[in-house]
Design a protein around this motif. Structure first.
Motif, PDB file in Angstrom:
ATOM      1  N   ALA A   1      28.767 -39.758  -5.246  1.00  0.00           N
ATOM      2  CA  ALA A   1      27.800 -39.648  -6.860  1.00  0.00           C
ATOM      3  C   ALA A   1      26.972 -38.294  -7.067  1.00  0.00           C
ATOM      4  O   ALA A   1      27.174 -37.907  -8.210  1.00  0.00           O
ATOM      5  CB  ALA A   1      26.627 -40.954  -7.026  1.00  0.00           C
TER       6      ALA A   1
ATOM      7  N   LEU B   1      28.043 -35.270  -6.138  1.00  0.00           N
ATOM      8  CA  LEU B   1      29.268 -34.469  -6.020  1.00  0.00           C
ATOM      9  C   LEU B   1      29.898 -34.639  -7.236  1.00  0.00           C
ATOM     10  O   LEU B   1      30.021 -33.843  -8.149  1.00  0.00           O
ATOM     11  CB  LEU B   1      29.955 -34.731  -4.551  1.00  0.00           C
ATOM     12  CG  LEU B   1      29.698 -33.999  -3.819  1.00  0.00           C
ATOM     13  CD1 LEU B   1      31.221 -34.368  -2.636  1.00  0.00           C
ATOM     14  CD2 LEU B   1      29.296 -32.379  -3.861  1.00  0.00           C
ATOM     15  N   SER B   2      30.084 -35.936  -8.085  1.00  0.00           N
ATOM     16  CA  SER B   2      30.401 -36.495  -9.215  1.00  0.00           C
ATOM     17  C   SER B   2      29.604 -35.903 -10.220  1.00  0.00           C
ATOM     18  O   SER B   2      30.162 -36.017 -11.836  1.00  0.00           O
ATOM     19  CB  SER B   2      31.376 -36.926  -9.647  1.00  0.00           C
ATOM     20  OG  SER B   2      30.377 -38.099  -9.113  1.00  0.00           O
ATOM     21  N   LEU B   3      28.002 -35.707  -9.947  1.00  0.00           N
ATOM     22  CA  LEU B   3      27.629 -35.265 -10.791  1.00  0.00           C
ATOM     23  C   LEU B   3      27.230 -33.779 -11.109  1.00  0.00           C
ATOM     24  O   LEU B   3      26.782 -32.996 -11.536  1.00  0.00           O
ATOM     25  CB  LEU B   3      25.624 -35.394 -10.913  1.00  0.00           C
ATOM     26  CG  LEU B   3      25.861 -37.299 -11.104  1.00  0.00           C
ATOM     27  CD1 LEU B   3      24.986 -38.012 -11.120  1.00  0.00           C
ATOM     28  CD2 LEU B   3      26.219 -37.543 -12.646  1.00  0.00           C
ATOM     29  N   GLY B   4      28.154 -33.020 -10.267  1.00  0.00           N
ATOM     30  CA  GLY B   4      28.128 -31.732 -10.416  1.00  0.00           C
ATOM     31  C   GLY B   4      27.834 -31.391  -9.043  1.00  0.00           C
ATOM     32  O   GLY B   4      27.131 -29.815  -8.727  1.00  0.00           O
ATOM     33  N   ALA B   5      26.648 -31.035  -8.162  1.00  0.00           N
ATOM     34  CA  ALA B   5      26.017 -31.034  -7.002  1.00  0.00           C
ATOM     35  C   ALA B   5      26.952 -30.118  -5.868  1.00  0.00           C
ATOM     36  O   ALA B   5      27.793 -30.291  -5.862  1.00  0.00           O
ATOM     37  CB  ALA B   5      25.125 -31.844  -6.919  1.00  0.00           C
TER      38      ALA B   5
ATOM     39  N   ARG C   1      23.843 -41.907 -16.520  1.00  0.00           N
ATOM     40  CA  ARG C   1      23.706 -41.131 -15.615  1.00  0.00           C
ATOM     41  C   ARG C   1      24.935 -40.422 -15.334  1.00  0.00           C
ATOM     42  O   ARG C   1      24.324 -39.467 -15.899  1.00  0.00           O
ATOM     43  CB  ARG C   1      23.655 -41.635 -14.111  1.00  0.00           C
ATOM     44  CG  ARG C   1      23.364 -40.636 -13.314  1.00  0.00           C
ATOM     45  CD  ARG C   1      23.212 -40.474 -11.848  1.00  0.00           C
ATOM     46  NE  ARG C   1      23.881 -41.436 -10.889  1.00  0.00           N
ATOM     47  CZ  ARG C   1      24.106 -42.064 -10.100  1.00  0.00           C
ATOM     48  NH1 ARG C   1      22.880 -41.341  -8.989  1.00  0.00           N
ATOM     49  NH2 ARG C   1      24.834 -42.614  -9.110  1.00  0.00           N
ATOM     50  N   ALA C   2      26.145 -41.012 -15.581  1.00  0.00           N
ATOM     51  CA  ALA C   2      26.900 -40.305 -15.173  1.00  0.00           C
ATOM     52  C   ALA C   2      27.514 -40.723 -16.995  1.00  0.00           C
ATOM     53  O   ALA C   2      28.157 -38.800 -17.537  1.00  0.00           O
ATOM     54  CB  ALA C   2      28.901 -41.934 -14.995  1.00  0.00           C
TER      55      ALA C   2
ATOM     56  N   VAL D   1      31.703 -40.302 -12.983  1.00  0.00           N
ATOM     57  CA  VAL D   1      31.418 -41.685 -11.737  1.00  0.00           C
ATOM     58  C   VAL D   1      30.908 -42.688 -11.581  1.00  0.00           C
ATOM     59  O   VAL D   1      29.657 -42.787 -12.052  1.00  0.00           O
ATOM     60  CB  VAL D   1      32.259 -41.410 -10.686  1.00  0.00           C
ATOM     61  CG1 VAL D   1      32.634 -42.645  -9.932  1.00  0.00           C
ATOM     62  CG2 VAL D   1      33.200 -40.505 -10.618  1.00  0.00           C
TER      63      VAL D   1
ATOM     64  N   PHE E   1      29.630 -46.663  -9.932  1.00  0.00           N
ATOM     65  CA  PHE E   1      30.630 -46.998  -9.078  1.00  0.00           C
ATOM     66  C   PHE E   1      29.875 -48.946  -8.855  1.00  0.00           C
ATOM     67  O   PHE E   1      29.173 -48.885  -9.528  1.00  0.00           O
ATOM     68  CB  PHE E   1      29.558 -46.678  -7.463  1.00  0.00           C
ATOM     69  CG  PHE E   1      30.143 -45.262  -7.740  1.00  0.00           C
ATOM     70  CD1 PHE E   1      31.188 -44.436  -6.742  1.00  0.00           C
ATOM     71  CD2 PHE E   1      29.531 -43.890  -8.099  1.00  0.00           C
ATOM     72  CE1 PHE E   1      31.476 -42.989  -6.442  1.00  0.00           C
ATOM     73  CE2 PHE E   1      29.553 -42.312  -8.114  1.00  0.00           C
ATOM     74  CZ  PHE E   1      30.525 -41.997  -7.115  1.00  0.00           C
TER      75      PHE E   1
ATOM     76  N   ARG F   1      34.267 -35.480 -14.470  1.00  0.00           N
ATOM     77  CA  ARG F   1      35.040 -36.521 -14.421  1.00  0.00           C
ATOM     78  C   ARG F   1      33.406 -37.290 -13.968  1.00  0.00           C
ATOM     79  O   ARG F   1      33.301 -37.353 -12.672  1.00  0.00           O
ATOM     80  CB  ARG F   1      35.730 -37.345 -13.069  1.00  0.00           C
ATOM     81  CG  ARG F   1      37.013 -35.998 -13.613  1.00  0.00           C
ATOM     82  CD  ARG F   1      38.449 -35.933 -12.404  1.00  0.00           C
ATOM     83  NE  ARG F   1      38.133 -33.982 -12.090  1.00  0.00           N
ATOM     84  CZ  ARG F   1      37.600 -33.647 -10.639  1.00  0.00           C
ATOM     85  NH1 ARG F   1      38.331 -34.768  -9.818  1.00  0.00           N
ATOM     86  NH2 ARG F   1      37.118 -32.716 -10.653  1.00  0.00           N
TER      87      ARG F   1
ATOM     88  N   PRO G   1      32.587 -32.254 -12.029  1.00  0.00           N
ATOM     89  CA  PRO G   1      31.333 -33.115 -13.406  1.00  0.00           C
ATOM     90  C   PRO G   1      32.522 -33.423 -14.253  1.00  0.00           C
ATOM     91  O   PRO G   1      31.731 -34.253 -15.424  1.00  0.00           O
ATOM     92  CB  PRO G   1      30.397 -31.898 -13.620  1.00  0.00           C
ATOM     93  CG  PRO G   1      30.829 -30.599 -13.004  1.00  0.00           C
ATOM     94  CD  PRO G   1      31.764 -31.016 -11.324  1.00  0.00           C
TER      95      PRO G   1
ATOM     96  N   ALA H   1      28.764 -43.118  -0.523  1.00  0.00           N
ATOM     97  CA  ALA H   1      28.979 -43.503  -2.482  1.00  0.00           C
ATOM     98  C   ALA H   1      27.869 -41.997  -2.735  1.00  0.00           C
ATOM     99  O   ALA H   1      27.946 -41.818  -4.402  1.00  0.00           O
ATOM    100  CB  ALA H   1      28.682 -44.517  -2.770  1.00  0.00           C
TER     101      ALA H   1
END
Lengths: 252, 268
Positions: B166, B168-172, A149-150, A82, A84, A80, A78, B162
């Motif tokens: 998404a 995972l990169s939001l911390g899930a 959202r990011a 992203v 898309f 970084r 989190p 994707a």
């Protein structure tokens, strides 16, 4: 927000058909200062998306290191955020739930995370769309959701992978202007990948030209902010910078 | 012609306002034709009873308490099949869909056992478990599980990468990805698999009841054959159709609409 440092990054694939190793990224080093906006531009196949995927932790590195705020990173996280090209919104969640997703993952309570989400939706002028599902929105609105959202997850670095490539030209200009406005308001550290030279020059403080997996040049963009297409379309400096970057990309 | 079109148009509007009209009216011509054929005595009454006879038989079997009991037995078996199909099929499908190793190890085995369809198991099941509930439950679970597994795998694999990235990169975490992305993303396919699986399972159950049953709608029909009661056989057939129609269009189809179509994952 923190700085992003890339040192001697390389990526080698094993090409199954050729039976040989193929080097996509050669020894790329790049520094994005805290609160800076850097665009990476280059023709398709130059490796720009590969670099972003490595920074995001989606694919492993072959060599080098990636630091966020001076600390090495491994795998997706989190820190970084992203954005898309395909938006990657969750179709089964409302716009509000999509934006509240990051806070939810770190255990923020429902009322609080929805308050955060509403604040960011207001920032992107999406308050009205909060309870709608992504498939009910236009592409431009979907990507606004993708951006906030990011951001709502308060990442150290925001990584944007050709985020506006799949919306129509008019919407794209609006989204670019909105992004510069949001960036000025929140000052996130941004690494923005694009093949669109005009977009890179319009948005960024620095444009890095990438070619065949190597950094070709690194150009400072000292255009005044706030930036708008109405003002910059006919601006001599903007045209000169765009031309310079375009020449580099074309020579690549 | 225009009158026909107009009345058809009215009918369509009526079915939109009252969906139950749309599920009853199409059967009127079918029943009418049936009644006509029996009224003209094209076949002897003993071989083809009319709607009235079947209705009377329905009344008397309900009165005797046989039909409600058998109906309950069949429905409970279907519910058990659905439950086990969900409890086993969905986790297995998710495992195979997400893990390349699990796919490599299990997929060939799965296809092999899928080929030995439902009632092909009965001969050995009768030897193992005898005539009765265990054999029938085995058959229905077996039949439900394959469409659920295969469709779940399909659903899991159709989620764009994707979407995983998404989350995972939001911390899930891995479990959060499973719960927040994989399950809802695969849900429309899972529901479709369940719908297909229960459809096959229902037919397999009736077949099993006919062959090894001691109760249930299938058993009712087979028992009626022994007694030479064509009325009860027809009644059983009609009940099968009606029951499935209710389960499918009142329970399964609405779930399908509420998930995939709402989210735009399945076109309307």
């Amino acid at each position: 927000m923190k700085s992003l440092t890339i040192r001697n990054l390389s990526k080698t694939y094993f090409d199954l058909y050729a039976g040989t190793n193929h080097t996509a990224i050669h020894d790329v080093s790049l520094e994005v200062a805290e609160g800076d906006f850097v665009a990476v531009v280059g023709p398709s196949g130059c490796g720009k998306s590969t670099i972003l995927n490595m920074i995001a932790g989606f694919i492993p590195l072959s060599g080098g290191e990636i630091l966020v705020g001076g600390r090495p990173v491994k795998g997706p996280g989190p820190d970084r955020g992203v954005v898309f090209q395909s938006f990657a919104l969750f179709p089964w969640k409302t716009v509000l739930e999509n934006v509240a997703f990051g806070p939810k993952m770190r255990g923020v309570g429902k009322a609080e995370r929805e308050a955060i989400a509403r604040e960011y939706l207001a920032l992107a002028k999406l308050t009205e769309a909060a309870n709608r599902y992504p498939n009910e929105l236009s592409g431009g609105m979907q990507q606004r959701v993708g951006v906030v959202r990011a951001l709502a997850n308060n990442p150290d670095v925001l990584l944007m992978d050709e985020p506006f490539a799949s919306v129509d030209a008019q919407t794209r200009m609006t989204l670019q202007e909105e992004l510069t406005r949001i960036w000025q308001e929140k000052r996130p550290t941004v690494l923005f990948i694009t093949h669109d030279v005009g977009e890179a020059v319009f948005l960024a403080n620095r444009v890095v030209v990438l070619s065949k997996g190597r950094v070709l040049d690194d150009i400072g963009i000292d255009l005044p902010r706030p930036r708008s297409w109405d003002a910059l379309n006919e601006d001599a400096d903007f045209k000169a910078l765009s031309n310079r970057v375009l020449q580099l990309v074309r020579s690549a | 012609m225009t009158i026909l079109f107009k009345s058809w148009h009215h009918y369509l509007r009526l079915t939109q306002r009252f969906p139950s009209v749309g599920s009853i009216v199409p059967f009127i011509p079918v029943v009418a034709l049936w009644w006509l054929v029996t009224a003209l005595e094209l076949f002897p009454r003993v071989f083809l009873p009319g709607p009235g006879d079947v209705l009377r038989s329905f009344g008397s079997l309900v009165y005797k308490g046989i039909l409600p009991d058998y109906l309950q037995d069949s429905m409970v078996r279907l519910a058990v099949g659905a439950f086990c199909g969900i409890a086993l099929g969905i986790p297995l499908g998710i495992l195979i869909g997400m893990s390349r190793h699990a796919h490599t190890a299990l997929w060939p085995v799965l296809l092999f056992f899928q080929a030995i369809g439902d009632i092909a198991w009965l001969p050995i099941l009768v030897i193992w478990f005898g005539y009765g509930l265990v054999s029938m439950t085995f058959v229905i679970v077996y039949t439900v599980i394959f469409p659920v597994v295969l469709n779940t795998v399909l659903g899991v694999r159709s989620i764009p990468i994707a979407m995983h990235r998404a989350a995972l990169s939001l911390g899930a975490s891995r479990w959060q990805v499973l719960w927040e992305v994989v399950l809802p993303g695969a849900l429309p396919n899972i529901v479709t698999g369940l719908r297909n699986g229960l459809g096959y399972g229902w037919r397999a159950l009736i077949a099993a009841e006919i062959i090894v049953g001691t109760s249930g709608i299938g058993f009712l029909m087979f028992d009626a054959r022994r007694a030479g009661s064509t009325v009860e056989i027809l009644l059983g057939m009609i009940i099968l159709g009606i029951l499935w129609y209710i389960v499918d269009s009142w329970i399964l189809a609405p779930i399908e609409r509420a998930t995939g179509q709402r989210w735009g994952l399945v076109s309307k």
